[in-house]
Motif scaffolding. Structure first.
Motif, mmCIF file in Angstrom:
data_model
loop_
_atom_site.group_PDB
_atom_site.id
_atom_site.type_symbol
_atom_site.label_atom_id
_atom_site.label_comp_id
_atom_site.label_asym_id
_atom_site.label_seq_id
_atom_site.Cartn_x
_atom_site.Cartn_y
_atom_site.Cartn_z
ATOM 1 N N MET A 189 0.826 -1.186 0.000
ATOM 2 C CA MET A 189 0.000 0.000 0.000
ATOM 3 C C MET A 189 0.870 1.249 0.000
ATOM 4 O O MET A 189 0.590 2.202 -0.731
ATOM 5 N N LEU A 190 1.923 1.233 0.787
ATOM 6 C CA LEU A 190 2.819 2.386 0.864
ATOM 7 C C LEU A 190 3.533 2.610 -0.462
ATOM 8 O O LEU A 190 3.546 3.722 -0.999
ATOM 9 N N VAL A 191 4.087 1.557 -1.024
ATOM 10 C CA VAL A 191 4.817 1.676 -2.293
ATOM 11 C C VAL A 191 3.878 2.123 -3.408
ATOM 12 O O VAL A 191 4.203 3.037 -4.181
ATOM 13 N N SER A 192 2.712 1.518 -3.479
ATOM 14 C CA SER A 192 1.759 1.873 -4.533
ATOM 15 C C SER A 192 1.292 3.317 -4.416
ATOM 16 O O SER A 192 1.170 4.032 -5.414
ATOM 17 N N SER A 193 1.039 3.773 -3.205
ATOM 18 C CA SER A 193 0.578 5.154 -3.044
ATOM 19 C C SER A 193 1.698 6.150 -3.328
ATOM 20 O O SER A 193 1.431 7.230 -3.863
ATOM 21 N N VAL A 194 2.934 5.795 -3.036
ATOM 22 C CA VAL A 194 4.064 6.666 -3.404
ATOM 23 C C VAL A 194 4.178 6.750 -4.928
ATOM 24 O O VAL A 194 4.374 7.841 -5.486
ATOM 25 N N LEU A 195 4.028 5.623 -5.615
ATOM 26 C CA LEU A 195 4.066 5.640 -7.081
ATOM 27 C C LEU A 195 2.933 6.496 -7.652
ATOM 28 O O LEU A 195 3.138 7.254 -8.608
ATOM 29 N N SER A 196 1.745 6.391 -7.072
ATOM 30 C CA SER A 196 0.624 7.218 -7.526
ATOM 31 C C SER A 196 0.880 8.696 -7.271
ATOM 32 O O SER A 196 0.508 9.546 -8.082
ATOM 33 N N LEU A 197 1.514 9.009 -6.156
ATOM 34 C CA LEU A 197 1.839 10.403 -5.861
ATOM 35 C C LEU A 197 2.828 10.955 -6.885
ATOM 36 O O LEU A 197 2.663 12.076 -7.377
ATOM 37 N N ILE A 198 3.830 10.166 -7.232
ATOM 38 C CA ILE A 198 4.806 10.586 -8.250
ATOM 39 C C ILE A 198 4.095 10.813 -9.585
ATOM 40 O O ILE A 198 4.310 11.832 -10.248
ATOM 41 N N ALA A 199 3.251 9.866 -9.976
ATOM 42 C CA ALA A 199 2.514 10.006 -11.237
ATOM 43 C C ALA A 199 1.612 11.235 -11.201
ATOM 44 O O ALA A 199 1.531 11.988 -12.180
ATOM 45 N N SER A 200 0.954 11.468 -10.084
ATOM 46 C CA SER A 200 0.080 12.642 -9.959
ATOM 47 C C SER A 200 0.880 13.928 -10.073
ATOM 48 O O SER A 200 0.417 14.905 -10.673
ATOM 49 N N PHE A 201 2.071 13.935 -9.514
ATOM 50 C CA PHE A 201 2.922 15.120 -9.611
ATOM 51 C C PHE A 201 3.311 15.382 -11.064
ATOM 52 O O PHE A 201 3.190 16.515 -11.553
ATOM 53 N N PRO A 247 -1.032 11.561 -0.273
ATOM 54 C CA PRO A 247 -0.348 11.744 1.019
ATOM 55 C C PRO A 247 -1.136 11.192 2.206
ATOM 56 O O PRO A 247 -0.543 10.701 3.179
ATOM 57 N N VAL A 248 -2.470 11.221 2.116
ATOM 58 C CA VAL A 248 -3.289 10.647 3.180
ATOM 59 C C VAL A 248 -3.082 9.137 3.225
ATOM 60 O O VAL A 248 -2.883 8.556 4.298
ATOM 61 N N VAL A 249 -3.100 8.509 2.051
ATOM 62 C CA VAL A 249 -2.912 7.055 1.983
ATOM 63 C C VAL A 249 -1.503 6.683 2.467
ATOM 64 O O VAL A 249 -1.336 5.703 3.205
ATOM 65 N N ILE A 250 -0.523 7.470 2.073
ATOM 66 C CA ILE A 250 0.860 7.224 2.523
ATOM 67 C C ILE A 250 0.937 7.298 4.042
ATOM 68 O O ILE A 250 1.571 6.454 4.695
ATOM 69 N N THR A 251 0.272 8.283 4.621
ATOM 70 C CA THR A 251 0.277 8.443 6.079
ATOM 71 C C THR A 251 -0.378 7.253 6.768
ATOM 72 O O THR A 251 0.157 6.714 7.746
ATOM 73 N N ILE A 252 -1.521 6.822 6.245
ATOM 74 C CA ILE A 252 -2.202 5.661 6.829
ATOM 75 C C ILE A 252 -1.325 4.421 6.726
ATOM 76 O O ILE A 252 -1.165 3.676 7.700
ATOM 77 N N ALA A 253 -0.737 4.193 5.559
ATOM 78 C CA ALA A 253 0.110 3.006 5.360
ATOM 79 C C ALA A 253 1.322 3.039 6.283
ATOM 80 O O ALA A 253 1.666 2.030 6.916
ATOM 81 N N ALA A 254 1.983 4.190 6.373
ATOM 82 C CA ALA A 254 3.171 4.303 7.227
ATOM 83 C C ALA A 254 2.803 4.107 8.698
ATOM 84 O O ALA A 254 3.513 3.420 9.438
#
Length: 185
Positions: free
Chosen positions: A1-13, A65-72
């Motif tokens: 979940m953490l890795v996937s949400s970081v990848l989505s954040l990069i793509a969104s950026f 970032p919300v998903v990243i926070t929850i996963a972390a």
């Protein structure tokens, strides 16, 4: 979940930066405009890319970032209240549906695919599957007892992993069947 949400954040950026470029110059050439099918510019020019009146990518800058926070936090041992995890499931289900609506629009109406958008779709699928796994495992979804027991049994047999792999293979197959040689031409 953490890795996937970081990848989505990069793509969104990246998609957000491209949206700003296109706002400044609608004829700007994007680095992911590879051919007639793999074309971020074509997708970004479609009305579907700004469904709420601003680039959809901005939603990723807010949500991931919300998903990243929850996963972390979960990795750190935090256990959120049941209501919170249920709410997260509901909100992420809406995001999951939105991602696949955009994928459908891209495939069948826009007629072009954006690699960054595809990364978001795949990452969203993986986050949704992981969040669902955790919520079923921890009994956070307020399901009837029999259904909860059956789903928890399926998790123990790794059926959720099988379903996600089959789902992603179907997505890839749909792209290949629809566009075939045009993907690489």
């Amino acid at each position: 979940m953490l890795v996937s949400s970081v990848l989505s954040l990069i793509a969104s950026f990246v998609l957000s930066v491209d949206a700003v470029k296109l706002a400044a110059d609608p004829t700007a050439e994007l680095s992911c405009n590879i051919n007639q099918v793999i074309s971020c510019g074509t997708v970004a020019a479609a009305w579907q890319s700004q469904l709420l009146g601003f680039p959809n990518a901005f939603l990723g800058l807010i949500a991931e970032p919300v998903v990243i926070t929850i996963a972390a936090a979960c990795l750190g041992g935090v256990r959120f209240p049941r209501w919170f995890m249920f709410a997260a499931q509901v909100v992420y289900a809406i995001g999951f549906g939105f991602a696949y609506w955009l994928f459908y629009q891209s495939m069948f109406h826009i007629g072009a695919l954006c690699p960054w958008c595809l990364l978001v779709t795949i990452s969203t699928t993986l986050v949704f599957a992981t969040l669902t796994h955790v919520n079923i495992r921890d009994n956070n979804l307020f399901l009837p007892a029999r259904l909860q027991t059956a789903l928890a049994s399926g998790l123990r047999a790794n059926l959720d992993l099988v379903i996600v792999v089959i789902w992603l293979l179907i997505v890839v197959l749909a792209v290949v069947v629809k566009y075939g040689d045009l993907l690489f031409g």
